[in-house]
Write an enzyme that holds these catalytic residues in place. Sequence first.
Site, PDB file in Angstrom:
ATOM      1  N   GLU A  22     -32.312  38.160  -3.015  1.00  0.00           N
ATOM      2  CA  GLU A  22     -31.530  38.869  -2.110  1.00  0.00           C
ATOM      3  C   GLU A  22     -32.696  39.864  -1.118  1.00  0.00           C
ATOM      4  O   GLU A  22     -33.762  39.978  -1.317  1.00  0.00           O
ATOM      5  CB  GLU A  22     -30.824  40.026  -2.894  1.00  0.00           C
ATOM      6  N   ASN A  70     -19.172  38.545  -2.336  1.00  0.00           N
ATOM      7  CA  ASN A  70     -20.133  39.163  -3.862  1.00  0.00           C
ATOM      8  C   ASN A  70     -19.445  40.461  -4.052  1.00  0.00           C
ATOM      9  O   ASN A  70     -19.284  41.433  -3.268  1.00  0.00           O
ATOM     10  CB  ASN A  70     -21.435  39.339  -3.368  1.00  0.00           C
ATOM     11  N   GLU A  71     -19.375  40.449  -5.474  1.00  0.00           N
ATOM     12  CA  GLU A  71     -18.646  41.672  -5.907  1.00  0.00           C
ATOM     13  C   GLU A  71     -17.484  42.250  -5.105  1.00  0.00           C
ATOM     14  O   GLU A  71     -17.619  43.406  -4.690  1.00  0.00           O
ATOM     15  CB  GLU A  71     -19.819  42.712  -6.156  1.00  0.00           C
ATOM     16  N   TYR A  74     -25.072  42.748 -16.293  1.00  0.00           N
ATOM     17  CA  TYR A  74     -26.496  43.308 -16.623  1.00  0.00           C
ATOM     18  C   TYR A  74     -26.674  43.679 -17.749  1.00  0.00           C
ATOM     19  O   TYR A  74     -25.915  44.433 -18.319  1.00  0.00           O
ATOM     20  CB  TYR A  74     -26.861  44.143 -15.471  1.00  0.00           C
ATOM     21  N   GLU A 103     -25.158  36.634 -11.455  1.00  0.00           N
ATOM     22  CA  GLU A 103     -25.994  37.680 -11.351  1.00  0.00           C
ATOM     23  C   GLU A 103     -26.267  37.959 -13.023  1.00  0.00           C
ATOM     24  O   GLU A 103     -25.132  38.416 -13.581  1.00  0.00           O
ATOM     25  CB  GLU A 103     -25.495  38.906 -10.828  1.00  0.00           C
ATOM     26  N   GLN A 124     -33.838  39.053 -10.282  1.00  0.00           N
ATOM     27  CA  GLN A 124     -33.857  38.278  -9.146  1.00  0.00           C
ATOM     28  C   GLN A 124     -35.150  37.523  -9.353  1.00  0.00           C
ATOM     29  O   GLN A 124     -36.130  37.837  -9.984  1.00  0.00           O
ATOM     30  CB  GLN A 124     -33.939  39.216  -7.861  1.00  0.00           C
TER      31      GLN A 124
HETATM   32  O1  AHR Z   1     -28.837  42.297  -8.095  1.00  0.00           O
HETATM   33  C1  AHR Z   1     -28.943  43.690  -7.443  1.00  0.00           C
HETATM   34  C2  AHR Z   1     -27.449  44.044  -7.125  1.00  0.00           C
HETATM   35  O2  AHR Z   1     -26.688  44.004  -8.383  1.00  0.00           O
HETATM   36  C3  AHR Z   1     -26.583  42.956  -6.158  1.00  0.00           C
HETATM   37  O3  AHR Z   1     -26.973  43.121  -4.871  1.00  0.00           O
HETATM   38  C4  AHR Z   1     -25.414  43.309  -6.726  1.00  0.00           C
HETATM   39  O4  AHR Z   1     -24.290  42.359  -6.588  1.00  0.00           O
HETATM   40  C5  AHR Z   1     -25.229  43.858  -7.935  1.00  0.00           C
HETATM   41  O5  AHR Z   1     -24.291  44.897  -8.071  1.00  0.00           O
END
Ligand code: AHR
Length: 517
Positions: free
Chosen positions: A48, A195-196, A262, A317, A366
């Site tokens: 990103e 995205n999201e 995450y 992600e 990432q």
């Molecule tokens: O990976 C960091 C961020 O986490 C990304 O930009 C977003 O899609 C997510 O919330």
Amino acid sequence: MRSSISATLTALALFCSVAASAQTDIIISEPTGGSRIIPKEIYGQFAEHLGSCIYGGIWVGKDSPIPNQDGYRSDVLEALKALQIPVLRWPGGCFADDYHWMDGVGPQENRPAISNGNWGGTLEDNSFGTHEFLNLCELLGCEAYVCGNVGSGSVEELAKWVEYMTSDSQSSVAEMRRRNGRDKPWKVRYLGIGNEAWGCGGNMPADYYSLLYRRYTTYIREWDGNELYLIASGANSYDTAWTESLLKNIGDKADGMGVHYYAVPNWSAKGSATDFSEREYARLLAKAVDIEDVIQEHIKVMDRLDPERKVDLLIDEWGTWYEVEPGTNPGHLFQQNTMRDAMVAALSLNVFHKYTDRIKMTNIAQMVNVLQAMILTDTTGRMVLTPTYHVYEMYRIFQDAEALDVQNDYPLQVVGNDSYPGLSVTAARKDGKLMIALVNTGLKKDIAVRIDAGSVVEELSPSSQIKARILTCNDIRDHNTFDNAHQVEPQNFYSFKKRDGRLELSVPARSIITLEI
Ligand code: AHR
């Protein structure tokens, strides 16, 4: 590699000298329910425009004193090539819904500078744009996954971007690409429609996003033989209502749905990447393996609404997320990476291998300098490969291999309310080889493992060639720094023996072992 006889003898000696304090049998067998290939895209990456992921990490520009190949850092490029990256997602993340592709094409001096509003307000000079990204994919030999702007963009903008990248016609958009230095169109396989969308991608309810998705995809065309795989912005971790709505509204129009998850113990106090207690280690590993529950919950909904499995589940992600390194910009998400992160990577990949009838791609967040990165760089031109990098490099052998069933009764580690596998094992075969990965998450106990793969490989004999590697550490907090870049690195591993057609080895505490037989 040593000759197999001397290796066996050495292995025998080492095996006997190990005071293992736990013991277990692993049985590897033919896959029940038919053959399942582990798609190589499970090993996907994500880059990103965030902090120094792109600028400084991948791209330094042609005039940089840091050695580069046409602007790409040479050291990073070479290290990435070794991972055999199958697919790379770009330009975000949250940045994708703020990105206007026209800013990033044409002569560098004409490209506008903008403020990166999502990530610390950093100046973005757009010197890395569409050409730089798609050429990078060609250099890495990977598929491109371009994430389009739905939040602040328009249908026309995204439709024209696809045309710009992939059309071989004489349309003015394709001609503009030619004027900008690229005659033949690129192949772009994966296209994300936002995205999201539930968060930074527009804060939309699922039904509203679904309607937008339908509108966008109506005008996105497949040009000149370029086949698009369309990806809907999927749920935030456990939000199965989002998945349900998407499948009902756009299930016939999406190839995949990108769920995000995450591993964070607590969003308001994420903790240090390197300074953590045994209790915090347990907490994080438990959070990481919760990804399996997340996957199962979404698959339940998908199996009900899409029993023919037309829509794939992608985890586009995932990874660990800690407080940033002290003294760095909080908006740049720069974090260190210890052997704990290697454990998270290996445990997660082992989970993904189990669900490949539905999961077709994942993208760890990432690739460079951001969150659970493969590579860390500094501004003076130094580079460090992280323990997570080494897991990806060791696990390359699983790309496109056929997953095998594993019976593993080793008990869970339970610490307070947290639990996670004490020993995680995955197995697959490809090109006549059997591949196994073993992860001992324990901090103190070595585990004596006896592997019986008799039903899937010809009986193991003393002449069977075995290549084994280990990633281990003295302390689970060990990591690589710019001053000590080789603290955590894979080594060849010889401490195994073949007996009665079975393989015996001691898996040391805090270690990840891969075997190729
Ligand atoms: O990976 C960091 C961020 O986490 C990304 O930009 C977003 O899609 C997510 O919330």
